[in-house]
Scaffold this motif. Structure first.
Motif, mmCIF file in Angstrom:
data_model
loop_
_atom_site.group_PDB
_atom_site.id
_atom_site.type_symbol
_atom_site.label_atom_id
_atom_site.label_comp_id
_atom_site.label_asym_id
_atom_site.label_seq_id
_atom_site.Cartn_x
_atom_site.Cartn_y
_atom_site.Cartn_z
ATOM 1 N N MET A 1 0.808 -1.197 0.000
ATOM 2 C CA MET A 1 0.000 0.000 0.000
ATOM 3 C C MET A 1 0.856 1.269 0.000
ATOM 4 S SD MET A 1 -3.054 -1.296 0.159
ATOM 5 C CE MET A 1 -3.695 -2.878 0.550
ATOM 6 N N GLN A 2 2.126 1.127 0.340
ATOM 7 C CA GLN A 2 2.982 2.308 0.440
ATOM 8 C C GLN A 2 3.258 2.981 -0.893
ATOM 9 O OE1 GLN A 2 3.925 -0.767 1.373
ATOM 10 N NE2 GLN A 2 5.868 -1.293 0.449
ATOM 11 N N ASN A 3 3.084 2.299 -2.014
ATOM 12 C CA ASN A 3 3.348 2.887 -3.323
ATOM 13 C C ASN A 3 2.091 3.435 -3.995
ATOM 14 O OD1 ASN A 3 6.075 2.305 -3.154
ATOM 15 N ND2 ASN A 3 5.779 0.251 -3.974
ATOM 16 N N ILE A 4 0.994 3.499 -3.265
ATOM 17 C CA ILE A 4 -0.256 4.009 -3.812
ATOM 18 C C ILE A 4 -0.454 5.439 -3.323
ATOM 19 C CG2 ILE A 4 -2.756 3.735 -3.875
ATOM 20 C CD1 ILE A 4 -2.356 0.741 -3.470
ATOM 21 N N ASN A 5 -0.755 6.334 -4.258
ATOM 22 C CA ASN A 5 -1.019 7.727 -3.929
ATOM 23 C C ASN A 5 -2.328 7.812 -3.151
ATOM 24 O OD1 ASN A 5 -1.636 10.445 -3.854
ATOM 25 N ND2 ASN A 5 -1.310 10.798 -6.031
ATOM 26 N N LYS A 6 -2.259 8.166 -1.882
ATOM 27 C CA LYS A 6 -3.445 8.212 -1.029
ATOM 28 C C LYS A 6 -4.318 9.430 -1.307
ATOM 29 C CE LYS A 6 -1.546 5.444 2.634
ATOM 30 N NZ LYS A 6 -1.228 5.319 4.045
ATOM 31 N N GLU A 7 -3.837 10.335 -2.145
ATOM 32 C CA GLU A 7 -4.629 11.513 -2.510
ATOM 33 C C GLU A 7 -5.650 11.178 -3.601
ATOM 34 O OE1 GLU A 7 -4.197 14.409 -0.769
ATOM 35 O OE2 GLU A 7 -2.804 13.168 0.380
ATOM 36 N N LEU A 27 -7.342 -1.619 2.129
ATOM 37 C CA LEU A 27 -7.228 -0.299 1.508
ATOM 38 C C LEU A 27 -7.820 0.780 2.414
ATOM 39 C CD1 LEU A 27 -8.223 -1.301 -2.143
ATOM 40 C CD2 LEU A 27 -5.938 -0.585 -1.383
ATOM 41 N N LEU A 28 -8.969 0.501 2.985
ATOM 42 C CA LEU A 28 -9.615 1.458 3.892
ATOM 43 C C LEU A 28 -8.773 1.688 5.139
ATOM 44 C CD1 LEU A 28 -13.309 0.221 3.629
ATOM 45 C CD2 LEU A 28 -12.383 2.361 2.717
ATOM 46 N N GLU A 29 -8.228 0.622 5.686
ATOM 47 C CA GLU A 29 -7.381 0.755 6.883
ATOM 48 C C GLU A 29 -6.119 1.556 6.582
ATOM 49 O OE1 GLU A 29 -6.880 -3.308 8.144
ATOM 50 O OE2 GLU A 29 -8.844 -3.340 9.132
ATOM 51 N N ALA A 30 -5.667 1.520 5.326
ATOM 52 C CA ALA A 30 -4.481 2.281 4.920
ATOM 53 C C ALA A 30 -4.815 3.746 4.622
ATOM 54 C CB ALA A 30 -3.831 1.632 3.701
ATOM 55 N N GLY A 31 -6.095 4.103 4.726
ATOM 56 C CA GLY A 31 -6.494 5.494 4.551
ATOM 57 C C GLY A 31 -6.872 5.900 3.142
ATOM 58 N N LEU A 32 -7.125 4.922 2.281
ATOM 59 C CA LEU A 32 -7.467 5.220 0.887
ATOM 60 C C LEU A 32 -8.968 5.397 0.693
ATOM 61 C CD1 LEU A 32 -4.931 2.658 -0.200
ATOM 62 C CD2 LEU A 32 -5.050 4.836 -1.371
ATOM 63 N N THR A 33 -9.318 6.137 -0.345
ATOM 64 C CA THR A 33 -10.705 6.225 -0.779
ATOM 65 C C THR A 33 -10.917 5.139 -1.820
ATOM 66 O OG1 THR A 33 -10.855 8.595 -0.377
ATOM 67 C CG2 THR A 33 -12.431 7.659 -1.943
ATOM 68 N N ASN A 51 -19.547 -1.959 4.576
ATOM 69 C CA ASN A 51 -19.923 -0.836 5.441
ATOM 70 C C ASN A 51 -19.327 -0.994 6.831
ATOM 71 O OD1 ASN A 51 -21.392 0.543 3.477
ATOM 72 N ND2 ASN A 51 -23.247 -0.606 3.925
ATOM 73 N N GLU A 52 -19.309 -2.204 7.318
ATOM 74 C CA GLU A 52 -18.717 -2.474 8.640
ATOM 75 C C GLU A 52 -17.212 -2.217 8.606
ATOM 76 O OE1 GLU A 52 -18.935 -3.139 12.558
ATOM 77 O OE2 GLU A 52 -20.667 -3.162 11.235
ATOM 78 N N ALA A 53 -16.549 -2.633 7.540
ATOM 79 C CA ALA A 53 -15.104 -2.409 7.403
ATOM 80 C C ALA A 53 -14.789 -0.923 7.330
ATOM 81 C CB ALA A 53 -14.575 -3.119 6.153
ATOM 82 N N ALA A 54 -15.668 -0.151 6.714
ATOM 83 C CA ALA A 54 -15.431 1.286 6.546
ATOM 84 C C ALA A 54 -15.735 2.089 7.806
ATOM 85 C CB ALA A 54 -16.279 1.812 5.389
ATOM 86 N N LYS A 55 -16.531 1.517 8.694
ATOM 87 C CA LYS A 55 -17.026 2.258 9.851
ATOM 88 C C LYS A 55 -15.917 2.920 10.669
ATOM 89 C CE LYS A 55 -20.743 0.577 11.656
ATOM 90 N NZ LYS A 55 -21.668 -0.284 12.407
ATOM 91 N N ASN A 56 -14.873 2.206 11.008
ATOM 92 C CA ASN A 56 -13.799 2.738 11.850
ATOM 93 C C ASN A 56 -12.476 2.889 11.100
ATOM 94 O OD1 ASN A 56 -15.431 2.852 14.228
ATOM 95 N ND2 ASN A 56 -15.260 0.624 14.348
ATOM 96 N N ALA A 57 -12.522 2.808 9.786
ATOM 97 C CA ALA A 57 -11.296 2.881 8.981
ATOM 98 C C ALA A 57 -10.923 4.338 8.702
ATOM 99 C CB ALA A 57 -11.490 2.129 7.662
#
Length: 132
Positions: A1-7, A27-33, A51-57
């Motif tokens: 995930m470190q080589n993915i542009n999080k913007e 991906l969600l835990e890594a802060g991506l949209t 939706n559950e995975a996204a809840k606290n990500a």
């Protein structure tokens, strides 16, 4: 995930599938949209895990109606994405004609996704997966 542009968002096809679900959670835990391409974005039962995975990500998820067999149906979901994860593929256990029910739709669906990639200038990387 470190080589993915999080913007920039990333797109995942077949988002309600098992492989996609595990990937989207990471991906969600890594802060991506995540632009989640699904057949029916109104089917809350199918979206429950996501939706559950996204809840606290740290990341966010957005749903887009898409269909493997419909050319152009991934355009909206893919817009602005730098990475496309193609996990969608027909899968069923009760098959009478594997060529017609699994192989042909998988090939056509992959072709549809890749043709949309070629029309989307923001996409820099495509990851293809297979579960069988």
């Amino acid at each position: 995930m470190q080589n993915i542009n999080k913007e920039k968002p990333v797109m995942v096809t077949g988002a309600t599938g098992y492989v996609a679900g595990v990937l989207i959670k990471q991906l969600l835990e890594a802060g991506l949209t995540v632009h989640a391409a699904v057949r029916d974005p109104e089917n809350n039962e199918k979206l429950k895990y996501l939706n559950e995975a996204a809840k606290n990500a740290a990341g966010q998820i957005q749903y887009f109606r898409s269909d493997l067999m419909e050319p152009g149906s991934y355009a909206e979901a893919m817009a602005g994405c730098e990475v496309v994860f193609h996990t969608a593929s027909p899968f069923t256990i009760n098959v009478t004609d594997a060529q017609k029910e699994l192989i042909d739709p998988a090939k056509l669906g992959t072709r549809n996704v890749l043709e949309e990639v070629s029309r989307t200038s923001s996409v820099k990387r495509v990851v293809l997966t297979g579960s069988c």
